[in-house]
Every structure is written in structure tokens, then in C-alpha cells.
Scaffold this motif. Structure first.
Motif: not given
Length: 354
Positions: A75, A24, A72, A22, A337
Motif C-alpha cells: 500500500t 477481514c 508496507d 486481521s 495486510d
């Protein structure tokens, strides 16, 4: 060294799973948390270390839960508790632990706790191995540097040693009177459900409940002379339970209040009449008015509770007069993530080669 095994448990080898990186944008030099107070020198923890501690915690969870709950799960609101998803809950736990470990480090002198040169050398060796055992992409994603790994192991060891030292201050003297346990055997006869021959839960019909109640009353009379034999004849399962003066009420998680009341009025070897519980009946036999084995276990439990209380009180006292400021803007950039997976033996060889 003994420490190497501990380090191996704390620092698993991790690999990036199938998800893309990602990037981030963690600023590793930013301050994640600052702690100030009259009793300590100012403590600052940078984002690089805080991110690493969080991602290592994530990796330990991913290896267990991802295959069960889906990619997932961090989250997914279905797994949220108290208004927080799993990611935020674990991040809160990680940050709290970092704060605790740093404060314990600041108070090591209070208990004469030290980290030896041999332990530091073992930490360095473990950190080097961790860095060499993982791929560059995995190390980048978890935010690992040799310095962070060593610091992580150092603070884990500080917490372990400080916990031992603080717990050692707890009072370990427990009287027989305080810990005394009574033990009874019991059968619980459900009036609502039963398990059929296929192992499935079924609900009794009204006619079946009538039969179950009649059998229960008959069994209670026969149990007066042969508790175990009667239980076997009627297909009841015999279990045992020990309790003391600190037994919680049924509403607070203790045993059925009516059963405890009956047990308190009985002498060793006595068998009760049929006792009515919630949607069930009980028949009990008092096995011991003073169970020495159960009492000894209770003593150890009381000591353990005192030790836990000593440790928790110490940590709370360290935090009481301290200002703790978390950099929420930077900390929010730490996200789970990308999932980590633990490599198989063959994967580990390939990862090391890479």
C-alpha cells in the motif's frame, strides 16, 4: 505424475509472518464476479475462491519483495503506478485472470481440450498435500480449502492447455525475406561519462572530451584495416547487433538511426567512418548482409508473436460480447495486510507437525 511438479511450483508452502491476523470478514459465499452472454452459460465465481487466488498471488510476491521493500510495500504510495498501489494492481490482475480462465474453460470444446482423470487425481493429491503441509492459521489467512486448491489447479491447467491449443492455430510459415537480419559489430564511444579504475561513473571535463574526440577520429581511421585490434588498443568494447526491415526508430527504442542508415549502405566487411550519435560516437563493421543464425532466431520470434496474438485475440473475442460484473463491495474486502513467508526446511517440519 508430471503434474505434481507443476503443482509444486504453483502452490508453495506458506506460513504467516510476524504480523497479527486481521479477520477481514470475507463472505466466502458472496459472488465475486458474474459473467453472462449468449455464447456461454452464466458463470459465477464466489468470494471464497477469488480471495484464495488473490492471497496465493500475494504469498508468491511476499516471499520475494517484502524483505527488499518493507512490510508496507503493498500500500506504500511510493510504489504506485498509474494511480494504483501494488495491492490494487495485483488484485486487478488476479480478477482479470480469473475471468480469462473461466471463459477459456467455457470454450474448451472449441479446441477439443480435456482434463484427464489422471490429471484430476494428481490435482486432488496436490491439494491434499498443500492442506497438510500448512498450519491451520496459514490456511485460514490464505482462505484455503481443498476444494479451492483443486479448482485453482484445474483452472491453471485449463489455461495452459487452451493456450497451447490456440497458439497451435497460428501460421508458422515465415519467409527468409520477412525475417532477414543484417549484423554489425560496433564500438560506442561516450562523450559524457566514463568508468574509472574503481568502477565508478565519472563525468568528462571539457579537456578530456577534446582528447576523447581526437582518439575517436584516429581510431575510426585505423579501424578501416583492423577493427578488432584498434578497439583493443583504444580500450573500446566491441558488441554486435542484428536488425531487419522491422527495426524501430531510435525514438521508439531501436538502435541509433544514423548507425542503421550507415549499416544499410555497407557491404559485408566494410568499416564505417565515425558516426555521430546522441552524446556519443559509433564505429561499426558490417559482419553479415544476411545472418542466417540471427534470421532463424527472428523467424522464431515472429512465430512466437503470432502465437501470442492468436491467444490474445481469442481471449478478447470471448470477452467481447460478455457482460462482466465484479462485486466491488465484496472484492474491496480482500486486503494484503498480513505478510506470508516461505518456511525453511526446519520450519517446514515444525509447521507440518503443528
Amino acid at each position: 505424475m508430471k503434474f505434481k511438479k507443476f503443482a509444486a511450483v504453483i502452490l508453495m508452502s506458506v506460513m504467516i509472518g510476524s504480523m497479527s491476523l486481521s479477520g477481514c470478514g470475507i463472505n466466502k459465499n458472496a459472488t465475486a464476479v458474474t459473467m453472462t452472454g449468449d455464447a456461454i452459460d452464466t458463470i459465477e465465481v464466489d468470494m471464497g475462491y477469488a480471495n484464495f487466488a488473490a492471497r496465493i498471488q500475494q504469498a508468491s510476491y511476499d516471499g520475494i519483495f517484502a524483505s527488499y521493500y518493507g512490510e508496507d510495500y503493498w500500500t506504500n504510495e511510493s510504489y504506485a503506478k498509474n494511480g494504483k498501489n501494488m495491492q490494487d494492481s495485483i488484485k486487478d490482475s488476479v480478477m482479470e485472470n480469473i475471468e480469462t480462465q473461466c471463459l477459456l474453460e467455457a470454450h474448451m470444446d472449441d479446441y477439443g481440450v480435456e482434463i484427464t482423470d489422471d490429471e484430476k487425481a494428481a490435482m486432488k493429491e496436490a491439494a491434499e498435500k498443500f492442506m497438510s503441509d500448512n498450519t491451520k492459521s496459514a490456511l485460514k489467512e490464505v482462505g484455503a480449502t481443498e476444494e479451492y486448491v483443486e479448482r485453482y489447479l484445474y483452472l491453471q491447467t485449463v489455461q495452459q492447455k487452451m493456450s497451447t491449443a490456440i497458439r497451435a492455430t497460428a501460421d508458422t510459415e515465415v519467409s527468409d525475406e520477412e525475417a532477414a537480419q543484417r549484423t554489425f559489430s560496433y564500438v560506442k564511444i561516450s562523450l559524457t561519462t566514463y568508468t574509472d579504475d574503481s568502477g565508478n561513473q565519472q563525468t568528462y571535463t571539457e579537456d578530456q572530451v577534446t582528447v576523447v574526440k581526437k582518439d575517436a577520429y584516429d581510431a575510426a581511421e585505423k579501424a578501416k584495416t583492423d577493427f578488432d585490434g584498434t578497439a583493443s588498443d583504444y580500450g573500446y568494447t566491441v558488441q554486435t547487433y542484428s536488425y531487419g526491415s522491422d527495426e524501430k526508430s531510435e525514438s521508439d527504442g531501436g538502435f541509433c538511426d544514423a548507425v542503421i542508415t550507415a549499416a544499410n549502405s555497407m557491404k559485408e566487411g566494410d568499416v564505417s567512418d565515425l558516426i555521430e550519435g546522441t552524446d556519443c560516437y559509433y564505429i561499426i563493421r558490417l559482419d553479415s548482409e544476411f545472418d542466417s543464425d540471427a534470421t532463424e532466431k527472428k523467424k522464431q520470434s515472429i512465430i512466437s508473436d503470432r502465437q501470442d496474438e492468436a491467444y490474445n485475440n481469442a481471449v478478447e473475442s470471448y470477452k467481447k460480447d460478455i457482460d462482466i460484473n465484479v462485486n466491488d463491495k465484496e472484492w474491496s474486502k480482500v486486503v494484503f495486510d498480513n505478510l506470508f513467508t516461505t518456511p525453511s526446511a526446519s520450519d517446514s517440519s515444525s509447521a507440518t507437525a503443528e
